[in-house]
Enzyme design. Structure first.
Site, PDB file in Angstrom:
ATOM      1  N   GLU A   1     -34.599  36.557 -14.812  1.00 51.75           N
ATOM      2  CA  GLU A   1     -33.565  36.345 -15.819  1.00 51.75           C
ATOM      3  C   GLU A   1     -33.027  37.689 -16.290  1.00 51.75           C
ATOM      4  O   GLU A   1     -33.760  38.675 -16.354  1.00 51.75           O
ATOM      5  CB  GLU A   1     -34.127  35.582 -17.026  1.00 51.75           C
ATOM      6  CG  GLU A   1     -34.672  34.208 -16.704  1.00 51.75           C
ATOM      7  CD  GLU A   1     -35.257  33.539 -17.933  1.00 51.75           C
ATOM      8  OE1 GLU A   1     -34.528  32.788 -18.606  1.00 51.75           O
ATOM      9  OE2 GLU A   1     -36.448  33.790 -18.223  1.00 51.75           O
TER      10      GLU A   1
ATOM     11  N   ASP B   1     -45.373  30.896 -20.154  1.00 52.56           N
ATOM     12  CA  ASP B   1     -44.036  30.316 -20.229  1.00 52.56           C
ATOM     13  C   ASP B   1     -43.485  29.931 -18.867  1.00 52.56           C
ATOM     14  O   ASP B   1     -42.726  28.963 -18.751  1.00 52.56           O
ATOM     15  CB  ASP B   1     -43.081  31.314 -20.905  1.00 52.56           C
ATOM     16  CG  ASP B   1     -41.732  30.704 -21.223  1.00 52.56           C
ATOM     17  OD1 ASP B   1     -41.690  29.629 -21.839  1.00 52.56           O
ATOM     18  OD2 ASP B   1     -40.707  31.317 -20.859  1.00 52.56           O
TER      19      ASP B   1
ATOM     20  N   ARG C   1     -36.056  17.601 -39.385  1.00 44.24           N
ATOM     21  CA  ARG C   1     -36.189  17.811 -40.835  1.00 44.24           C
ATOM     22  C   ARG C   1     -34.846  18.051 -41.513  1.00 44.24           C
ATOM     23  O   ARG C   1     -34.784  18.139 -42.730  1.00 44.24           O
ATOM     24  CB  ARG C   1     -37.135  18.986 -41.106  1.00 44.24           C
ATOM     25  CG  ARG C   1     -38.580  18.694 -40.734  1.00 44.24           C
ATOM     26  CD  ARG C   1     -39.487  19.868 -41.035  1.00 44.24           C
ATOM     27  NE  ARG C   1     -39.212  20.997 -40.149  1.00 44.24           N
ATOM     28  CZ  ARG C   1     -39.905  22.136 -40.158  1.00 44.24           C
ATOM     29  NH1 ARG C   1     -40.882  22.312 -41.032  1.00 44.24           N
ATOM     30  NH2 ARG C   1     -39.594  23.097 -39.322  1.00 44.24           N
TER      31      ARG C   1
ATOM     32  N   HIS D   1     -43.769  26.378 -14.122  1.00 49.94           N
ATOM     33  CA  HIS D   1     -42.659  26.384 -13.173  1.00 49.94           C
ATOM     34  C   HIS D   1     -43.056  26.940 -11.806  1.00 49.94           C
ATOM     35  O   HIS D   1     -42.860  26.295 -10.771  1.00 49.94           O
ATOM     36  CB  HIS D   1     -41.497  27.220 -13.713  1.00 49.94           C
ATOM     37  CG  HIS D   1     -40.879  26.664 -14.954  1.00 49.94           C
ATOM     38  ND1 HIS D   1     -40.835  25.320 -15.239  1.00 49.94           N
ATOM     39  CD2 HIS D   1     -40.249  27.271 -15.990  1.00 49.94           C
ATOM     40  CE1 HIS D   1     -40.210  25.125 -16.389  1.00 49.94           C
ATOM     41  NE2 HIS D   1     -39.861  26.295 -16.866  1.00 49.94           N
TER      42      HIS D   1
ATOM     43  N   LYS E   1     -43.055  21.383 -21.775  1.00 53.28           N
ATOM     44  CA  LYS E   1     -44.000  22.479 -21.562  1.00 53.28           C
ATOM     45  C   LYS E   1     -43.799  23.518 -22.644  1.00 53.28           C
ATOM     46  O   LYS E   1     -42.696  23.624 -23.215  1.00 53.28           O
ATOM     47  CB  LYS E   1     -43.850  23.058 -20.151  1.00 53.28           C
ATOM     48  CG  LYS E   1     -42.510  23.753 -19.882  1.00 53.28           C
ATOM     49  CD  LYS E   1     -42.549  25.222 -20.205  1.00 53.28           C
ATOM     50  CE  LYS E   1     -41.257  25.923 -19.919  1.00 53.28           C
ATOM     51  NZ  LYS E   1     -41.182  27.304 -20.375  1.00 53.28           N
TER      52      LYS E   1
ATOM     53  N   HIS F   1     -38.621  20.992 -15.899  1.00 55.60           N
ATOM     54  CA  HIS F   1     -37.243  20.781 -15.448  1.00 55.60           C
ATOM     55  C   HIS F   1     -36.968  21.405 -14.086  1.00 55.60           C
ATOM     56  O   HIS F   1     -36.018  21.007 -13.407  1.00 55.60           O
ATOM     57  CB  HIS F   1     -36.246  21.285 -16.498  1.00 55.60           C
ATOM     58  CG  HIS F   1     -36.177  22.772 -16.620  1.00 55.60           C
ATOM     59  ND1 HIS F   1     -36.989  23.496 -17.471  1.00 55.60           N
ATOM     60  CD2 HIS F   1     -35.385  23.681 -16.002  1.00 55.60           C
ATOM     61  CE1 HIS F   1     -36.694  24.777 -17.372  1.00 55.60           C
ATOM     62  NE2 HIS F   1     -35.738  24.932 -16.491  1.00 55.60           N
TER      63      HIS F   1
ATOM     64  N   LYS G   1     -37.995  38.766 -17.693  1.00 57.95           N
ATOM     65  CA  LYS G   1     -36.769  38.784 -18.479  1.00 57.95           C
ATOM     66  C   LYS G   1     -36.159  40.179 -18.457  1.00 57.95           C
ATOM     67  O   LYS G   1     -36.842  41.165 -18.194  1.00 57.95           O
ATOM     68  CB  LYS G   1     -37.059  38.348 -19.920  1.00 57.95           C
ATOM     69  CG  LYS G   1     -37.446  36.869 -20.036  1.00 57.95           C
ATOM     70  CD  LYS G   1     -37.530  36.429 -21.474  1.00 57.95           C
ATOM     71  CE  LYS G   1     -37.783  34.934 -21.567  1.00 57.95           C
ATOM     72  NZ  LYS G   1     -36.634  34.142 -21.038  1.00 57.95           N
TER      73      LYS G   1
END
Length: 530
Positions: free
Chosen positions: A252, A271, A83, A276, A184, A214, A374
């Site tokens: 992470e 997520d 956009r 994954h 995803k 990935h 995380k």
């Protein structure tokens, strides 16, 4: 590097003006476009969400590296759709700011060629195709290229997968050589995944749909298939007779940052676990395929998903832990808690640990422990295959030092495969045993740059090889298994367990595995390699 772009790339009019030039001449001849004898066809890569975080952080750098290595044909174009009111020159400058720091002095001429591949189309994918001039601009840019492979990469929210697909169909842009790449997550539950697959399936044949994960493009993940099926050493032991348990971790140190809004509607299970981690579990647990082709591997992965032990209400309470980080310190720096970053209180989980089983003959009784989170104490993604101890020790005085063999596959940040073995400590005075790993470090062994996962997967899409992508039935089988966990958490009414940033996660996650007499693997447990 933006300076190189602005000097070398001809100025372009905004796409809302009359039809743009169909192609800029390449300022440099393109190098050969083959890898291992597999040709790369003429192609256009059209990225919806082309100015977004994924495109700028992963997709454009991946395409730059593939172009520098000579894998993009001379006529290949990369068309960003967003956009943003940006001309081609504006967009090239944006990409230059991202990719520029990675360009060496002797690569600048190659980068000029790459910059000439870049175009930008201003288009609102949520609008009505007949009313948005961006669709006409995109059609004009692609006109006359029906013989070329068209890769439509949807780096957008999953809610837009259907509308974008319909817009492409209405604009007459879907050809027999077109492929569509879906990022995803595919939906947020089973019903939405099926609805999205139905919407996309009305426009694209299943053979044209590439659902990307990935993680499957990482070198060490692909090497897992080679370790298992190209060596006689491991596969005879790859079963419940010799393996005690398997751990899969994706940790992470970062928080949700700019993704807080998206993440709060998703959470760690959607997520990371549903895609994954389950994909990694499938590669560990799958049966040997008859051949390494587009469907044989995916058939075997589907069987694993269908064999996962269903999560009943009691299993969710007993076999899963969800958590959310509070303020703490990571690498010595103070960081805020999740709700502070988000700006409001939330029950979204930023950590998940769970125990499951694959109910078949090979894996009966072997627990699989999965965890992701995380703001943890370290960044690592790894698969740990813990073998059973020797049935009888002939070193009774060293029994306390005996540690069972362990295979550790590091996916990131330091790609390696390590096999923990028992060895004699050098020196006289009797036998002294200690564990030490046989270490296959990719950096030390191969001494070269490892392509990012997206580099491999993007070229697989162009070549039309879907082996490392998820099929529709895989995605839906994964949601069918994961959805009861979401329902169980919602029904319990219990909030996520708190954990401080910079720690390994909630104490309940440690209890989850230790009540089975096992512990989570940590790198400091291993001695220096032999």
């Amino acid at each position: 590097m933006p300076k190189v772009l602005s000097q070398s790339a001809p100025s372009q009019t905004p796409v809302s003006s009359p039809a743009p030039e169909p192609r800029l001449p390449s300022p440099l001849p393109a190098p050969p476009t083959t890898q291992a004898g597999v040709p790369v066809p003429d192609c256009d890569v059209i990225v919806f969400g082309g100015t977004g975080d994924l495109a700028m952080r992963k997709l454009l750098p991946a395409l730059w590296h593939r172009d520098r290595e000579g894998q993009l044909p001379g006529s290949a174009r990369i068309i960003a759709v967003s956009r943003s009111e940006a001309s081609d020159t504006d967009y090239r400058d944006q990409v230059g700011a991202v990719v520029g720091p990675a360009v060496a002095t002797d690569d600048e001429a190659a980068f000029v060629r790459f910059a000439h591949r870049l175009h930008h189309v201003t288009l609102d994918a949520t609008g009505e195709p007949a009313r948005d001039p961006g669709w006409s601009a995109l059609t004009d840019l692609l006109r006359g290229g029906d013989e070329r492979v068209r890769v439509f990469y949807l780096a957008t929210a999953p809610q837009l997968f259907g509308p974008v697909s319909r817009g492409l169909q209405a604009a007459g842009l879907v050809t027999p050589l077109s492929r569509v790449v879906l990022e995803k997550p595919i939906g947020w539950d089973l019903a939405s995944a099926r609805a999205i697959n139905d919407e996309v399936g009305e426009v694209f044949d299943e053979s044209q749909v590439f659902r990307i994960d990935h993680y499957l493009g990482k070198e060490t993940v692909q090497n897992l298939l080679v370790l298992r099926f190209a060596n006689t050493l491991l596969e005879p032991l790859w079963n419940s007779s010799w393996i005690d348990h398997v751990q899969i971790t994706a940790a992470e140190t970062v928080g949700t940052g700019d993704r807080s809004g998206y993440y709060d509607g998703s959470g760690a299970l959607r997520d990371m676990v549903q895609n994954h981690l389950l994909q990694l579990l499938c590669l560990v647990a799958m049966e040997p395929p008859g051949r390494l082709d587009r469907d044989a591997v995916r058939d075997e992965k589907l069987k694993v998903l269908q064999a996962l032990r269903p999560m009943a209400a009691g299993d969710v309470a007993r076999c899963t832990v969800r958590g959310q980080y509070r303020a703490g310190a990571v690498d010595g720096e103070p960081v805020p808690g999740y709700s502070t970053e988000l700006g409001t209180l939330s029950d979204t989980e930023t950590f998940v640990a769970l125990k499951t089983e694959v109910q078949n003959w090979r894996w009966a009784g072997v627990p699989f422990y999965l965890r992701t989170g995380k703001r943890l104490h370290k960044r690592t993604s790894e698969i740990v295959v813990q073998f059973k101890p020797v049935p009888h020790s002939v070193f009774p005085e060293q029994t306390g030092q005996m540690i069972a063999n362990r295979l550790v596959i590091h996916l990131q940040p330091n790609e390696s495969v390590r096999l923990l073995m028992m060895t004699k400590e050098p020196g006289p005075g009797g036998l002294r045993l200690r564990p030490a790993p046989l270490n296959l470090s990719f950096a030390d062994t191969f001494g070269t740059r490892f392509p990012d996962a997206y580099e491999r997967l993007l070229m697989d899409v162009v070549r039309g090889n879907p082996t490392l992508f998820m099929r529709r039935d895989e995605v839906e089988a994964a949601w069918e298994w994961a959805e009861p966990i979401l329902h169980g958490w919602q029904g319990s009414g219990e909030p996520p367990r708190p954990y401080h940033a910079g720690t390994p996660g909630p104490a309940a996650a440690i209890a989850l595995i230790e009540r089975d007499g096992r512990t989570w693997h940590e790198d400091h447990e291993e001695e220096p390699s032999l």
